[in-house]
Motif scaffolding. Sequence first.
Motif, PDB file in Angstrom:
ATOM      1  N   ALA A  86      30.751  -7.490 -47.737  1.00  0.00           N
ATOM      2  CA  ALA A  86      31.922  -6.946 -48.435  1.00  0.00           C
ATOM      3  C   ALA A  86      31.545  -6.503 -49.846  1.00  0.00           C
ATOM      4  O   ALA A  86      32.027  -5.472 -50.333  1.00  0.00           O
ATOM      5  N   LEU A  87      30.683  -7.275 -50.501  1.00  0.00           N
ATOM      6  CA  LEU A  87      30.225  -6.902 -51.839  1.00  0.00           C
ATOM      7  C   LEU A  87      29.471  -5.579 -51.796  1.00  0.00           C
ATOM      8  O   LEU A  87      29.691  -4.691 -52.644  1.00  0.00           O
ATOM      9  N   ARG A  89      29.771  -3.233 -49.534  1.00  0.00           N
ATOM     10  CA  ARG A  89      30.734  -2.183 -49.190  1.00  0.00           C
ATOM     11  C   ARG A  89      31.520  -1.724 -50.411  1.00  0.00           C
ATOM     12  O   ARG A  89      31.765  -0.531 -50.602  1.00  0.00           O
ATOM     13  N   ASP A  90      31.915  -2.669 -51.243  1.00  0.00           N
ATOM     14  CA  ASP A  90      32.819  -2.363 -52.351  1.00  0.00           C
ATOM     15  C   ASP A  90      32.114  -1.926 -53.625  1.00  0.00           C
ATOM     16  O   ASP A  90      32.708  -1.240 -54.461  1.00  0.00           O
ATOM     17  N   ARG A  91      30.842  -2.324 -53.803  1.00  0.00           N
ATOM     18  CA  ARG A  91      30.219  -2.115 -55.112  1.00  0.00           C
ATOM     19  C   ARG A  91      28.858  -1.434 -55.093  1.00  0.00           C
ATOM     20  O   ARG A  91      28.364  -1.039 -56.152  1.00  0.00           O
ATOM     21  N   ALA A 118      36.073   0.810 -44.771  1.00  0.00           N
ATOM     22  CA  ALA A 118      36.723   0.153 -45.907  1.00  0.00           C
ATOM     23  C   ALA A 118      38.226   0.430 -45.950  1.00  0.00           C
ATOM     24  O   ALA A 118      38.910  -0.042 -46.855  1.00  0.00           O
ATOM     25  N   ASN A 120      39.740   3.437 -46.275  1.00  0.00           N
ATOM     26  CA  ASN A 120      40.099   4.530 -47.182  1.00  0.00           C
ATOM     27  C   ASN A 120      40.819   5.627 -46.400  1.00  0.00           C
ATOM     28  O   ASN A 120      40.239   6.271 -45.534  1.00  0.00           O
ATOM     29  N   ALA A 163      31.977   5.987 -51.922  1.00  0.00           N
ATOM     30  CA  ALA A 163      32.873   4.891 -52.294  1.00  0.00           C
ATOM     31  C   ALA A 163      32.865   4.627 -53.799  1.00  0.00           C
ATOM     32  O   ALA A 163      33.378   3.596 -54.241  1.00  0.00           O
ATOM     33  N   PRO A 165      30.411   3.765 -55.968  1.00  0.00           N
ATOM     34  CA  PRO A 165      29.848   2.432 -56.182  1.00  0.00           C
ATOM     35  C   PRO A 165      29.583   2.157 -57.651  1.00  0.00           C
ATOM     36  O   PRO A 165      29.314   3.066 -58.434  1.00  0.00           O
ATOM     37  N   ARG A 166      29.641   0.890 -58.015  1.00  0.00           N
ATOM     38  CA  ARG A 166      29.262   0.484 -59.369  1.00  0.00           C
ATOM     39  C   ARG A 166      27.743   0.529 -59.539  1.00  0.00           C
ATOM     40  O   ARG A 166      27.245   0.789 -60.621  1.00  0.00           O
TER      41      ARG A 166
END
Length: 232
Positions: A86-87, A89-91, A118, A120, A163, A165-166
Amino acid sequence: MRQGDKVLLRACGLSKQVHIGPRTLAILSDVSFEVESGEAVAVVGASGSGKTTLLGLLAGLDVPTRGRVYIDGIDVFSLDEDGRAALRRDRIGFVFQSFHLLSAMTALENVMLPMELAGNRHARETALSLLERVGLAERIHHYPKQLSGGEQQRVALARAFAAAPRLLLADEPTGNLDPATGEEIITLMFELNREQGTTLVLVTHDPAVSERCHRRLQLSGGRLLGNGEARP
Protein backbone atom coordinates in the motif's frame (compact mmCIF):
# COMPACT_ATOMS: atom_id res chain seq x y z
CA MET A 1 22.20 21.20 -2.93
CA ARG A 2 18.99 20.59 -1.02
CA GLN A 3 15.66 21.38 -2.64
CA GLY A 4 13.09 20.70 0.06
CA ASP A 5 12.49 21.60 3.67
CA LYS A 6 11.73 18.10 4.92
CA VAL A 7 13.43 14.73 4.93
CA LEU A 8 11.30 12.43 2.78
CA LEU A 9 13.54 9.35 2.80
CA ARG A 10 15.84 8.14 5.56
CA ALA A 11 17.99 5.01 5.50
CA CYS A 12 19.45 4.04 8.87
CA GLY A 13 22.22 1.46 9.16
CA LEU A 14 20.99 -0.68 6.28
CA SER A 15 22.77 -4.01 5.98
CA LYS A 16 21.95 -6.99 3.81
CA GLN A 17 23.60 -10.39 4.08
CA VAL A 18 22.93 -13.62 2.22
CA HIS A 19 24.09 -17.10 3.11
CA ILE A 20 25.71 -19.23 0.42
CA GLY A 21 26.43 -22.62 1.94
CA PRO A 22 28.74 -22.05 4.91
CA ARG A 23 29.64 -18.54 3.73
CA THR A 24 27.93 -15.25 4.61
CA LEU A 25 28.10 -12.62 1.89
CA ALA A 26 27.64 -8.96 2.89
CA ILE A 27 25.90 -7.14 0.04
CA LEU A 28 25.30 -3.91 1.98
CA SER A 29 26.97 -2.83 5.21
CA ASP A 30 25.67 -0.09 7.52
CA VAL A 31 24.39 2.32 4.85
CA SER A 32 22.82 5.53 6.21
CA PHE A 33 21.70 8.70 4.42
CA GLU A 34 18.81 11.14 4.10
CA VAL A 35 17.06 12.57 1.03
CA GLU A 36 15.01 15.72 1.31
CA SER A 37 11.77 16.36 -0.51
CA GLY A 38 12.45 17.48 -4.08
CA GLU A 39 16.04 16.24 -4.25
CA ALA A 40 17.43 14.20 -7.12
CA VAL A 41 20.08 11.79 -5.86
CA ALA A 42 22.19 9.43 -7.97
CA VAL A 43 23.40 6.12 -6.57
CA VAL A 44 26.65 5.20 -8.30
CA GLY A 45 29.27 2.49 -8.01
CA ALA A 46 30.80 -0.45 -9.79
CA SER A 47 28.79 -3.51 -10.77
CA GLY A 48 28.17 -5.60 -7.65
CA SER A 49 28.54 -2.67 -5.25
CA GLY A 50 24.98 -3.08 -3.95
CA LYS A 51 23.12 -0.37 -5.88
CA THR A 52 20.10 -2.42 -6.98
CA THR A 53 19.90 -4.15 -3.60
CA LEU A 54 19.76 -0.74 -1.93
CA LEU A 55 16.93 0.36 -4.22
CA GLY A 56 14.96 -2.81 -3.40
CA LEU A 57 15.37 -2.15 0.32
CA LEU A 58 14.30 1.48 -0.02
CA ALA A 59 11.12 0.30 -1.75
CA GLY A 60 10.41 -2.39 0.83
CA LEU A 61 10.64 -5.03 -1.90
CA ASP A 62 13.38 -6.75 0.09
CA VAL A 63 13.96 -6.91 3.86
CA PRO A 64 17.29 -5.85 5.39
CA THR A 65 19.32 -8.03 7.72
CA ARG A 66 19.64 -4.93 9.90
CA GLY A 67 18.57 -1.31 9.66
CA ARG A 68 15.47 0.75 8.96
CA VAL A 69 13.96 2.78 6.14
CA TYR A 70 11.58 5.68 6.72
CA ILE A 71 9.45 7.23 3.97
CA ASP A 72 7.42 10.28 4.96
CA GLY A 73 8.21 9.35 8.55
CA ILE A 74 6.74 5.85 8.12
CA ASP A 75 8.90 2.95 9.28
CA VAL A 76 8.70 0.76 6.17
CA PHE A 77 9.66 -2.47 7.92
CA SER A 78 7.20 -2.00 10.74
CA LEU A 79 4.55 -2.74 8.09
CA ASP A 80 3.51 -6.19 6.92
CA GLU A 81 3.69 -7.13 3.22
CA ASP A 82 0.24 -5.69 2.50
CA GLY A 83 1.16 -2.47 4.28
CA ARG A 84 4.37 -2.13 2.30
CA ALA A 85 2.47 -2.76 -0.93
CA ALA A 86 0.00 0.00 0.00
CA LEU A 87 2.89 2.35 0.76
CA ARG A 88 4.41 1.67 -2.66
CA ARG A 89 1.05 2.16 -4.35
CA ASP A 90 0.40 5.48 -2.64
CA ARG A 91 3.85 7.06 -2.48
CA ILE A 92 6.38 5.41 -4.80
CA GLY A 93 6.85 5.25 -8.56
CA PHE A 94 9.27 2.88 -10.32
CA VAL A 95 11.23 2.98 -13.55
CA PHE A 96 13.20 -0.16 -14.42
CA GLN A 97 15.87 -0.99 -16.95
CA SER A 98 13.69 -3.69 -18.54
CA PHE A 99 10.45 -1.65 -18.65
CA HIS A 100 8.23 -4.28 -16.90
CA LEU A 101 5.18 -3.58 -19.06
CA LEU A 102 2.40 -6.15 -19.22
CA SER A 103 2.51 -7.64 -22.71
CA ALA A 104 -1.23 -8.38 -22.89
CA MET A 105 -2.16 -4.75 -22.23
CA THR A 106 -1.97 -1.69 -24.45
CA ALA A 107 0.10 1.34 -23.56
CA LEU A 108 -3.02 3.03 -22.21
CA GLU A 109 -4.03 0.00 -20.16
CA ASN A 110 -0.51 -0.34 -18.71
CA VAL A 111 -0.60 3.25 -17.48
CA MET A 112 -4.17 2.99 -16.21
CA LEU A 113 -3.69 -0.26 -14.27
CA PRO A 114 -2.00 1.02 -11.07
CA MET A 115 -4.48 3.88 -10.85
CA GLU A 116 -7.41 1.51 -11.30
CA LEU A 117 -6.04 -0.74 -8.57
CA ALA A 118 -5.89 2.31 -6.31
CA GLY A 119 -9.54 3.15 -7.09
CA ASN A 120 -8.79 6.29 -9.13
CA ARG A 121 -11.96 7.17 -11.04
CA HIS A 122 -10.00 9.43 -13.38
CA ALA A 123 -7.49 6.77 -14.43
CA ARG A 124 -8.25 6.95 -18.14
CA GLU A 125 -8.10 10.74 -18.35
CA THR A 126 -4.86 10.88 -16.37
CA ALA A 127 -3.29 8.12 -18.45
CA LEU A 128 -4.25 9.80 -21.72
CA SER A 129 -2.80 13.11 -20.54
CA LEU A 130 0.49 11.52 -19.46
CA LEU A 131 0.87 9.48 -22.64
CA GLU A 132 0.38 12.67 -24.62
CA ARG A 133 2.95 14.39 -22.38
CA VAL A 134 5.56 11.69 -23.16
CA GLY A 135 4.86 11.91 -26.89
CA LEU A 136 2.76 8.77 -27.36
CA ALA A 137 -0.69 10.18 -28.06
CA GLU A 138 -0.78 8.23 -31.34
CA ARG A 139 0.39 4.96 -29.77
CA ILE A 140 -2.01 4.49 -26.87
CA HIS A 141 -3.65 1.37 -28.33
CA HIS A 142 -0.37 -0.36 -29.23
CA TYR A 143 0.94 -3.32 -27.24
CA PRO A 144 4.50 -3.38 -25.88
CA LYS A 145 5.74 -5.69 -28.65
CA GLN A 146 4.57 -3.09 -31.18
CA LEU A 147 6.62 -0.34 -29.52
CA SER A 148 10.32 0.41 -29.71
CA GLY A 149 12.45 0.24 -26.57
CA GLY A 150 12.35 4.01 -26.19
CA GLU A 151 8.58 4.04 -26.59
CA GLN A 152 8.20 1.28 -24.01
CA GLN A 153 10.28 3.29 -21.53
CA ARG A 154 8.10 6.33 -22.23
CA VAL A 155 5.06 4.23 -21.31
CA ALA A 156 6.89 3.12 -18.16
CA LEU A 157 7.60 6.77 -17.28
CA ALA A 158 3.95 7.69 -17.75
CA ARG A 159 2.95 4.78 -15.51
CA ALA A 160 5.51 5.74 -12.86
CA PHE A 161 4.23 9.32 -12.64
CA ALA A 162 0.52 8.48 -13.00
CA ALA A 163 -0.18 8.37 -9.27
CA ALA A 164 1.86 11.55 -8.59
CA PRO A 165 4.30 9.68 -6.34
CA ARG A 166 6.23 11.41 -3.59
CA LEU A 167 9.28 9.29 -4.40
CA LEU A 168 10.51 7.94 -7.73
CA LEU A 169 13.00 5.06 -7.74
CA ALA A 170 14.77 4.45 -11.06
CA ASP A 171 17.14 1.55 -11.71
CA GLU A 172 19.37 2.11 -14.77
CA PRO A 173 16.42 3.45 -16.82
CA THR A 174 18.54 3.83 -19.96
CA GLY A 175 20.40 0.53 -19.65
CA ASN A 176 18.56 -1.14 -22.55
CA LEU A 177 18.50 1.90 -24.83
CA ASP A 178 20.90 3.32 -27.39
CA PRO A 179 22.69 6.54 -26.30
CA ALA A 180 20.49 8.96 -28.24
CA THR A 181 17.25 7.38 -27.06
CA GLY A 182 18.62 7.14 -23.53
CA GLU A 183 19.37 10.85 -23.54
CA GLU A 184 15.78 11.60 -24.62
CA ILE A 185 14.37 9.39 -21.86
CA ILE A 186 16.56 10.91 -19.13
CA THR A 187 15.65 14.44 -20.24
CA LEU A 188 11.97 13.54 -20.17
CA MET A 189 12.27 11.88 -16.75
CA PHE A 190 13.91 14.94 -15.21
CA GLU A 191 11.31 17.23 -16.81
CA LEU A 192 8.46 15.17 -15.35
CA ASN A 193 10.28 15.03 -12.03
CA ARG A 194 10.50 18.84 -11.87
CA GLU A 195 6.92 19.31 -13.02
CA GLN A 196 5.54 17.04 -10.33
CA GLY A 197 8.01 17.97 -7.59
CA THR A 198 8.92 14.33 -7.08
CA THR A 199 11.92 13.17 -5.06
CA LEU A 200 14.21 11.03 -7.22
CA VAL A 201 16.67 8.29 -6.30
CA LEU A 202 18.37 7.06 -9.47
CA VAL A 203 20.76 4.13 -9.85
CA THR A 204 23.07 4.75 -12.78
CA HIS A 205 26.51 3.89 -14.12
CA ASP A 206 26.47 6.87 -16.50
CA PRO A 207 28.42 9.90 -15.21
CA ALA A 208 26.44 12.22 -17.50
CA VAL A 209 23.20 11.09 -15.85
CA SER A 210 24.54 11.40 -12.31
CA GLU A 211 25.71 14.94 -13.15
CA ARG A 212 22.08 15.96 -13.57
CA CYS A 213 21.33 15.05 -9.95
CA HIS A 214 21.88 17.28 -6.93
CA ARG A 215 24.01 14.70 -5.12
CA ARG A 216 25.75 11.38 -5.65
CA LEU A 217 25.83 8.48 -3.22
CA GLN A 218 28.89 6.37 -4.00
CA LEU A 219 28.75 2.70 -3.07
CA SER A 220 31.84 0.51 -2.96
CA GLY A 221 31.77 -3.09 -1.79
CA GLY A 222 28.39 -2.53 -0.18
CA ARG A 223 29.54 0.49 1.82
CA LEU A 224 28.62 4.13 1.36
CA LEU A 225 31.62 6.40 0.77
CA GLY A 226 30.77 9.64 2.56
CA ASN A 227 27.19 10.86 2.74
CA GLY A 228 26.62 12.18 -0.72
CA GLU A 229 28.76 14.40 -2.92
CA ALA A 230 26.89 17.60 -3.71
CA ARG A 231 27.26 19.18 -7.11
CA PRO A 232 28.95 22.60 -7.09
